[in-house]
Design a protein around this motif. Structure first.
Motif, short mmCIF file in Angstrom:
data_model
loop_
_atom_site.label_atom_id
_atom_site.label_comp_id
_atom_site.label_asym_id
_atom_site.label_seq_id
_atom_site.Cartn_x
_atom_site.Cartn_y
_atom_site.Cartn_z
N THR A 1 0.85 -1.19 0.00
CA THR A 1 0.00 0.00 0.00
C THR A 1 0.89 1.24 0.00
N VAL A 2 0.31 2.36 -0.33
CA VAL A 2 1.07 3.62 -0.32
C VAL A 2 1.66 3.85 1.07
N GLU A 3 0.85 3.65 2.11
CA GLU A 3 1.31 3.89 3.47
C GLU A 3 2.45 2.95 3.85
N GLN A 4 2.30 1.66 3.52
CA GLN A 4 3.36 0.69 3.84
C GLN A 4 4.65 1.01 3.08
N ALA A 5 4.51 1.36 1.81
CA ALA A 5 5.68 1.68 1.00
C ALA A 5 6.40 2.91 1.55
N ALA A 6 5.64 3.95 1.90
CA ALA A 6 6.23 5.17 2.44
C ALA A 6 6.98 4.88 3.74
N ILE B 1 7.50 10.53 2.54
CA ILE B 1 6.08 10.85 2.70
C ILE B 1 5.28 10.05 1.68
N PRO B 2 4.04 9.69 2.00
CA PRO B 2 3.22 8.89 1.09
C PRO B 2 3.06 9.49 -0.32
#
Length: 172
Positions: free
Chosen positions: A28-33, A39-40
């Protein structure tokens, strides 16, 4: 394996060794960030939509951007309809969480959303739920063989204003 196709894609640019693989999920964007430490918004997410006929289209956008249905319809002339996870895999060769515009199973139109232009570098996935590569915007254009820049997202302009200081510190 999908990540191997992506590495083979990057080999033509002598960048296959720049593909990062993580011990934790970047699906997910959050996990990747969190995994990468950015930052996401700097995560370049690839969204898969039904195009005309049997072909999908891909839109790569900033992690904090959302599809604006009106802008999408005005740009493409049809309603934004996302693919199912099975359709995404069939069209791209990548499973949800690792979808990217590289090493695609089928030749698909790739569009880059203007929400990405505010960054010097972004981090798209590389075919698996625990991979990414850091690319400049020019490299993203080149390596994704994108068709054109589009403006089909919303939400990121507000985030850009409120995160202005953070964005500047992260290399914008």
């Amino acid at each position: 394996m999908s990540i191997e196709k992506v590495k083979a894609h990057f080999k033509q640019f002598n960048r296959e060794n720049d593909v990062m693989e993580f011990d934790t999920s970047s699906a997910t964007v959050e996990q990747a960030a969190e995994t990468i430490g950015v930052i996401p918004a700097r995560i370049a997410k690839t969204l898969s939509f039904r195009g005309e006929g049997d072909k999908a289209i891909l839109i790569v956008a900033a992690g904090d951007a959302k599809i604006d249905n009106k802008k999408f319809r005005n740009t493409f002339g049809f309603k934004a309809r996302m693919l199912t996870p099975d359709e995404v895999l069939e069209q791209t060769g990548h499973a949800i969480g690792g979808v990217c515009p590289f090493g695609l199973k089928n030749e698909l139109e790739v569009y880059l959303d203007v929400s990405l232009k505010r960054f010097k570098t972004v981090f798209p996935a590389c075919g698996s739920s625990n991979s990414a590569i850091e690319l400049t915007i020019d490299e993203l254009v080149q390596y994704s063989f994108s068709s054109e820049w589009v403006d089909v997202c919303k939400g990121w302009e507000e985030a850009e204003k409120s995160e202005g200081a953070v964005l500047h510190q992260e290399g914008n």
